[in-house]
Design a protein around this motif. Sequence first.
Motif, PDB file in Angstrom:
ATOM      1  N   VAL A  15       0.832  -1.209   0.000  1.00 33.00           N
ATOM      2  CA  VAL A  15       0.000   0.000   0.000  1.00 33.00           C
ATOM      3  C   VAL A  15       0.863   1.254   0.000  1.00 33.00           C
ATOM      4  O   VAL A  15       0.519   2.254  -0.632  1.00 33.00           O
ATOM      5  CB  VAL A  15      -0.957  -0.016   1.214  1.00 33.00           C
ATOM      6  CG1 VAL A  15      -1.494   1.352   1.524  1.00 33.00           C
ATOM      7  CG2 VAL A  15      -2.087  -0.976   0.951  1.00 33.00           C
ATOM      8  N   HIS A  16       1.995   1.213   0.648  1.00 33.35           N
ATOM      9  CA  HIS A  16       2.850   2.398   0.686  1.00 33.35           C
ATOM     10  C   HIS A  16       3.411   2.740  -0.689  1.00 33.35           C
ATOM     11  O   HIS A  16       3.707   3.896  -0.968  1.00 33.35           O
ATOM     12  CB  HIS A  16       3.945   2.229   1.742  1.00 33.35           C
ATOM     13  CG  HIS A  16       3.407   2.418   3.115  1.00 33.35           C
ATOM     14  ND1 HIS A  16       2.871   1.395   3.846  1.00 33.35           N
ATOM     15  CD2 HIS A  16       3.273   3.520   3.873  1.00 33.35           C
ATOM     16  CE1 HIS A  16       2.440   1.857   4.998  1.00 33.35           C
ATOM     17  NE2 HIS A  16       2.673   3.154   5.038  1.00 33.35           N
ATOM     18  N   LEU A  17       3.538   1.741  -1.546  1.00 37.00           N
ATOM     19  CA  LEU A  17       3.933   2.009  -2.926  1.00 37.00           C
ATOM     20  C   LEU A  17       2.844   2.820  -3.627  1.00 37.00           C
ATOM     21  O   LEU A  17       3.124   3.818  -4.298  1.00 37.00           O
ATOM     22  CB  LEU A  17       4.183   0.692  -3.663  1.00 37.00           C
ATOM     23  CG  LEU A  17       4.706   0.771  -5.081  1.00 37.00           C
ATOM     24  CD1 LEU A  17       6.060   1.463  -5.115  1.00 37.00           C
ATOM     25  CD2 LEU A  17       4.809  -0.631  -5.668  1.00 37.00           C
ATOM     26  N   VAL A  18       1.589   2.420  -3.444  1.00 36.82           N
ATOM     27  CA  VAL A  18       0.460   3.148  -4.030  1.00 36.82           C
ATOM     28  C   VAL A  18       0.366   4.551  -3.433  1.00 36.82           C
ATOM     29  O   VAL A  18       0.176   5.531  -4.156  1.00 36.82           O
ATOM     30  CB  VAL A  18      -0.863   2.373  -3.812  1.00 36.82           C
ATOM     31  CG1 VAL A  18      -2.066   3.193  -4.248  1.00 36.82           C
ATOM     32  CG2 VAL A  18      -0.825   1.041  -4.543  1.00 36.82           C
ATOM     33  N   VAL A  19       0.513   4.649  -2.126  1.00 34.42           N
ATOM     34  CA  VAL A  19       0.386   5.934  -1.431  1.00 34.42           C
ATOM     35  C   VAL A  19       1.489   6.906  -1.868  1.00 34.42           C
ATOM     36  O   VAL A  19       1.292   8.113  -1.854  1.00 34.42           O
ATOM     37  CB  VAL A  19       0.406   5.724   0.098  1.00 34.42           C
ATOM     38  CG1 VAL A  19       0.561   7.016   0.855  1.00 34.42           C
ATOM     39  CG2 VAL A  19      -0.853   4.995   0.529  1.00 34.42           C
ATOM     40  N   PHE A  20       2.617   6.387  -2.300  1.00 29.88           N
ATOM     41  CA  PHE A  20       3.690   7.238  -2.808  1.00 29.88           C
ATOM     42  C   PHE A  20       3.489   7.554  -4.295  1.00 29.88           C
ATOM     43  O   PHE A  20       3.550   8.713  -4.706  1.00 29.88           O
ATOM     44  CB  PHE A  20       5.050   6.564  -2.597  1.00 29.88           C
ATOM     45  CG  PHE A  20       6.182   7.279  -3.267  1.00 29.88           C
ATOM     46  CD1 PHE A  20       6.669   8.469  -2.762  1.00 29.88           C
ATOM     47  CD2 PHE A  20       6.751   6.774  -4.432  1.00 29.88           C
ATOM     48  CE1 PHE A  20       7.705   9.150  -3.391  1.00 29.88           C
ATOM     49  CE2 PHE A  20       7.781   7.445  -5.068  1.00 29.88           C
ATOM     50  CZ  PHE A  20       8.261   8.634  -4.547  1.00 29.88           C
ATOM     51  N   LEU A  21       3.241   6.516  -5.099  1.00 27.03           N
ATOM     52  CA  LEU A  21       3.206   6.705  -6.549  1.00 27.03           C
ATOM     53  C   LEU A  21       2.004   7.501  -7.040  1.00 27.03           C
ATOM     54  O   LEU A  21       2.153   8.385  -7.893  1.00 27.03           O
ATOM     55  CB  LEU A  21       3.230   5.343  -7.257  1.00 27.03           C
ATOM     56  CG  LEU A  21       4.561   4.613  -7.288  1.00 27.03           C
ATOM     57  CD1 LEU A  21       4.396   3.241  -7.926  1.00 27.03           C
ATOM     58  CD2 LEU A  21       5.603   5.419  -8.030  1.00 27.03           C
ATOM     59  N   ILE A  22       0.821   7.195  -6.543  1.00 26.68           N
ATOM     60  CA  ILE A  22      -0.367   7.845  -7.098  1.00 26.68           C
ATOM     61  C   ILE A  22      -0.377   9.356  -6.828  1.00 26.68           C
ATOM     62  O   ILE A  22      -0.591  10.135  -7.765  1.00 26.68           O
ATOM     63  CB  ILE A  22      -1.665   7.149  -6.630  1.00 26.68           C
ATOM     64  CG1 ILE A  22      -1.668   5.678  -7.051  1.00 26.68           C
ATOM     65  CG2 ILE A  22      -2.898   7.882  -7.165  1.00 26.68           C
ATOM     66  CD1 ILE A  22      -1.421   5.403  -8.518  1.00 26.68           C
ATOM     67  N   PRO A  23      -0.119   9.825  -5.602  1.00 27.00           N
ATOM     68  CA  PRO A  23      -0.041  11.283  -5.436  1.00 27.00           C
ATOM     69  C   PRO A  23       1.075  11.928  -6.271  1.00 27.00           C
ATOM     70  O   PRO A  23       0.900  13.037  -6.788  1.00 27.00           O
ATOM     71  CB  PRO A  23       0.215  11.458  -3.936  1.00 27.00           C
ATOM     72  CG  PRO A  23      -0.392  10.240  -3.325  1.00 27.00           C
ATOM     73  CD  PRO A  23      -0.094   9.134  -4.307  1.00 27.00           C
ATOM     74  N   LEU A  24       2.205  11.232  -6.416  1.00 27.64           N
ATOM     75  CA  LEU A  24       3.279  11.753  -7.266  1.00 27.64           C
ATOM     76  C   LEU A  24       2.796  11.880  -8.707  1.00 27.64           C
ATOM     77  O   LEU A  24       3.014  12.910  -9.360  1.00 27.64           O
ATOM     78  CB  LEU A  24       4.497  10.825  -7.193  1.00 27.64           C
ATOM     79  CG  LEU A  24       5.683  11.183  -8.081  1.00 27.64           C
ATOM     80  CD1 LEU A  24       6.291  12.507  -7.646  1.00 27.64           C
ATOM     81  CD2 LEU A  24       6.719  10.066  -8.029  1.00 27.64           C
TER      82      LEU A  24
END
Length: 162
Positions: A15-24
């Motif tokens: 989930v932390h990958l998603v939380v980093f990539l999507i806002p970026l």
Amino acid sequence: MPSSVWGLPVHPLVVHLVVFLIPLVVLASLVVAVWPRARRVAAPWVLAVATLGVLSVPLATSSGERLEHQVPHSALVERHAELADGLLPLVAGLWLALAIMVAVAWHVRRRPTAPRWAAAVTVIAAVLTVGTSAAAGVQVVRIGHSGAKAVWHNVDAHSRPR
């Protein structure tokens, strides 16, 4: 994909990958959509990161579904899962709008004069990029908030670390 790594559930890690990539991707997409120079320079790179973001969402949802079967059933977990299921179409739409902008720019660079339709398609893709960026950004926040509530709802204020 395993359901745990080093004794920890995979879902919070993925989930932390998603939380980093999507806002970026959301922020970079907004810049690319509204600033033509950034579009020319950065759009292919933003599309590459968006591709990673699109790929990370199913990893998070599938690991979340496995975790959902290992935790007690609750309305909060159910709500979190429902919200998470809506993210992939938004991120895929954002990816598609970015891909259209990149494809049109590539096509225009290969021709001595830009076709008449290129500007109109670019504007439409930019508008779609802004809309899907906003929707995906809001959805990531809603999913994260519901996930945090599902995990921390039973922790009272006195036992929380300060």
